[in-house]
Scaffold this motif. Structure first.
Motif, PDB file in Angstrom:
ATOM      1  N   PRO A   1       0.831  -1.214   0.000  1.00 38.63           N
ATOM      2  CA  PRO A   1       0.000   0.000   0.000  1.00 38.63           C
ATOM      3  C   PRO A   1       0.862   1.260   0.000  1.00 38.63           C
ATOM      4  O   PRO A   1       2.034   1.216   0.364  1.00 38.63           O
ATOM      5  N   CYS A   2       0.274   2.374  -0.390  1.00 34.30           N
ATOM      6  CA  CYS A   2       0.992   3.653  -0.448  1.00 34.30           C
ATOM      7  C   CYS A   2       1.596   3.979   0.918  1.00 34.30           C
ATOM      8  O   CYS A   2       0.907   3.898   1.936  1.00 34.30           O
ATOM      9  N   VAL A   3       2.893   4.360   0.929  1.00 38.53           N
ATOM     10  CA  VAL A   3       3.557   4.634   2.211  1.00 38.53           C
ATOM     11  C   VAL A   3       3.003   5.884   2.895  1.00 38.53           C
ATOM     12  O   VAL A   3       3.000   5.986   4.119  1.00 38.53           O
ATOM     13  N   SER A   4       2.517   6.847   2.106  1.00 38.46           N
ATOM     14  CA  SER A   4       1.973   8.043   2.755  1.00 38.46           C
ATOM     15  C   SER A   4       0.467   7.902   2.981  1.00 38.46           C
ATOM     16  O   SER A   4      -0.169   8.776   3.557  1.00 38.46           O
ATOM     17  N   GLY A   5      -0.087   6.815   2.494  1.00 42.59           N
ATOM     18  CA  GLY A   5      -1.482   6.509   2.798  1.00 42.59           C
ATOM     19  C   GLY A   5      -2.499   7.168   1.882  1.00 42.59           C
ATOM     20  O   GLY A   5      -3.660   6.787   1.880  1.00 42.59           O
ATOM     21  N   ASN A   6      -2.076   8.168   1.087  1.00 43.40           N
ATOM     22  CA  ASN A   6      -3.073   8.869   0.275  1.00 43.40           C
ATOM     23  C   ASN A   6      -2.894   8.643  -1.227  1.00 43.40           C
ATOM     24  O   ASN A   6      -3.615   9.215  -2.040  1.00 43.40           O
ATOM     25  N   GLY A   7      -1.895   7.828  -1.608  1.00 43.85           N
ATOM     26  CA  GLY A   7      -1.683   7.556  -3.026  1.00 43.85           C
ATOM     27  C   GLY A   7      -1.145   8.754  -3.789  1.00 43.85           C
ATOM     28  O   GLY A   7      -1.288   8.835  -4.999  1.00 43.85           O
ATOM     29  N   GLU A   8      -0.513   9.698  -3.076  1.00 45.86           N
ATOM     30  CA  GLU A   8      -0.040  10.903  -3.767  1.00 45.86           C
ATOM     31  C   GLU A   8       1.417  11.212  -3.443  1.00 45.86           C
ATOM     32  O   GLU A   8       1.774  12.362  -3.167  1.00 45.86           O
ATOM     33  N   CYS A   9       2.282  10.201  -3.442  1.00 43.89           N
ATOM     34  CA  CYS A   9       3.697  10.450  -3.160  1.00 43.89           C
ATOM     35  C   CYS A   9       4.317  11.281  -4.289  1.00 43.89           C
ATOM     36  O   CYS A   9       4.011  11.065  -5.453  1.00 43.89           O
ATOM     37  N   SER A  10       5.199  12.223  -3.922  1.00 43.66           N
ATOM     38  CA  SER A  10       5.822  13.076  -4.942  1.00 43.66           C
ATOM     39  C   SER A  10       7.024  12.361  -5.549  1.00 43.66           C
ATOM     40  O   SER A  10       7.463  11.331  -5.042  1.00 43.66           O
TER      41      SER A  10
ATOM     42  N   GLY B   1      10.355   4.974  -3.059  1.00 47.05           N
ATOM     43  CA  GLY B   1      10.081   4.204  -1.845  1.00 47.05           C
ATOM     44  C   GLY B   1       8.639   3.745  -1.746  1.00 47.05           C
ATOM     45  O   GLY B   1       8.259   3.122  -0.763  1.00 47.05           O
ATOM     46  N   CYS B   2       7.806   4.072  -2.731  1.00 44.16           N
ATOM     47  CA  CYS B   2       6.383   3.696  -2.642  1.00 44.16           C
ATOM     48  C   CYS B   2       5.982   2.879  -3.867  1.00 44.16           C
ATOM     49  O   CYS B   2       5.808   3.419  -4.959  1.00 44.16           O
ATOM     50  N   GLN B   3       5.829   1.570  -3.671  1.00 39.63           N
ATOM     51  CA  GLN B   3       5.463   0.693  -4.796  1.00 39.63           C
ATOM     52  C   GLN B   3       4.159   1.132  -5.452  1.00 39.63           C
ATOM     53  O   GLN B   3       4.032   1.172  -6.670  1.00 39.63           O
ATOM     54  N   PHE B   4       3.196   1.456  -4.601  1.00 29.95           N
ATOM     55  CA  PHE B   4       1.857   1.772  -5.101  1.00 29.95           C
ATOM     56  C   PHE B   4       1.895   2.982  -6.040  1.00 29.95           C
ATOM     57  O   PHE B   4       1.433   2.929  -7.179  1.00 29.95           O
ATOM     58  N   CYS B   5       2.480   4.095  -5.551  1.00 29.16           N
ATOM     59  CA  CYS B   5       2.475   5.326  -6.358  1.00 29.16           C
ATOM     60  C   CYS B   5       3.380   5.183  -7.584  1.00 29.16           C
ATOM     61  O   CYS B   5       3.069   5.701  -8.657  1.00 29.16           O
ATOM     62  N   ARG B   6       4.493   4.482  -7.408  1.00 28.24           N
ATOM     63  CA  ARG B   6       5.413   4.321  -8.533  1.00 28.24           C
ATOM     64  C   ARG B   6       4.748   3.529  -9.657  1.00 28.24           C
ATOM     65  O   ARG B   6       4.830   3.894 -10.830  1.00 28.24           O
TER      66      ARG B   6
HETATM   67 ZN   LIG Z   1       2.553   6.503  -2.275  1.00 27.68          ZN
END
Ligand SMILES: [Zn+2]
Ligand SMILES: [Zn+2]
Length: 331
Positions: A44-53, A59-64
């Motif tokens: 899941p997104c590391v920042s929890g909101n699916g909006e990593c910059s 570092g975020c599989q989901f957003c990447r």
């Molecule tokens: Zn993310």
């Protein structure tokens, strides 16, 4: 040859590579490839909101992964396309897994919802006593759960954003469940939709001619289509996936549409190739006939919705579990 360095469209690092249709660094290329080829689930997104910059993206599989899709990385050539016999074996195993849950288990929690079944790591089930009595409510509850457990094994579902997973699942699990029940009944040369113990798929609480009429369509429509087409197990399995691999649903996100429409192409071309292999010259006609089953599923779904709306209008919908309400738009 001069390689001009550009920014990777995913992570913005400088790169001279061009892969899968976009400028992207080798790390992003390998990341995307790994998840699609191995169909490995995303954390899941590391920042929890699916909006990593872009600076935290690596570092975020989901957003990447979703940035890769959004940037236009080509997906289809990477999706595994096993030979048809292997594909049928895999689908058949998943379908048996669904049926095992349906017939043998019951969850500890008697009131699960769609989101819990989708996103909880594991719903806890206990084995049912062989002699335990199932009524309408427990059958329809188990049918919903077993179907969602089955659907969430598909990569286009678990790689999608959580909001898309909910849309895809809620819009289809009732249809997928009926479709499987219809094929089981048809395979045993029966003509009326039933739960595995032979009991009726609709609640018996009310005498009403309109309900009776709609109920009969629900019990027979899909099965009579199967009989008309003499559909076989392989055709059933591929159509089963195509029922819920539907990119035309309202409110799917951009990456949801990309994922689902690409997988829809893969599964429909598998069906087309199967038809060519099995029916040779008549393959294309057979393919068109088979796809017409999907519109019959649409009619079935309208009937089911109408049926439950009538029940609700008469205040007789108390036997319908809340997870089923999520699948038929009841309040
Ligand atoms: Zn993310
Ligand atoms: Zn990159």
């Amino acid at each position: 040859m001069v390689h001009v360095a550009r920014n990777c469209v995913i992570c913005q690092r400088l790169t001279s590579d061009f892969s899968y249709g976009v400028d992207c660094c080798n790390a992003c290329k390998m990341f995307f490839r790994r998840h699609v080829v191995k169909e490995s689930p995303l954390k899941p997104c590391v920042s929890g909101n699916g909006e990593c910059s872009s600076d935290t993206l690596a570092g975020c599989q989901f957003c990447r992964f979703h940035k890769c899709l959004q940037s236009g990385m080509t997906l289809e050539p990477l999706i595994p396309k096993p030979p048809l016999n292997e594909l049928f074996e895999k689908l058949s195993k998943l379908d048996s897994y669904r049926y095992q849950i349906l017939c043998n288990y019951y969850p500890i929690d008697p009131d699960l919802n769609v989101a819990t079944v989708l996103f909880f790591k594991r719903v806890i089930y206990t084995e049912r006593d062989p002699g335990s009595q199932m009524n309408f409510t427990s059958w329809i509850y188990m049918s919903a759960l077993a179907t969602i457990e089955f659907m969430k094994m598909f990569a286009f579902l678990y790689l999608a954003k959580p909001e898309d997973q909910l849309i895809l699942t809620k819009s289809s699990f009732m249809n997928v469940s009926s479709f499987c029940a219809a094929f089981r009944v048809y395979s045993s040369n029966q003509e009326v939709l039933s739960f595995p113990d032979g009991s009726d798929v609709l609640p018996h609480e009310f005498e009403n001619s309109r309900l009776e009429e709609v109920g009969n369509c629900i019990r027979r429509r899909l099965i009579s289509k199967f009989i008309d087409l003499k559909i076989n197990k392989e055709e059933f399995l591929l159509l089963l996936v195509l029922i819920f691999c539907n990119p035309a649903l309202p409110n799917l996100s951009e990456t949801g549409q990309i994922l689902v429409s690409t997988y829809q192409n893969v599964y429909s071309s598998a069906l087309f190739h199967y038809c060519l292999q099995k029916y040779e010259k008549c393959g294309p006609i057979r393919y068109t006939e088979l796809l017409s089953v999907i519109s019959v599923v649409g009619k079935h779904s309208e009937d089911v919705n109408n049926y439950y709306v009538i029940l609700q209008l008469h205040g007789l919908d108390y036997s319908i579990p809340s997870i089923v309400r999520e699948g038929i738009n009841l309040l």
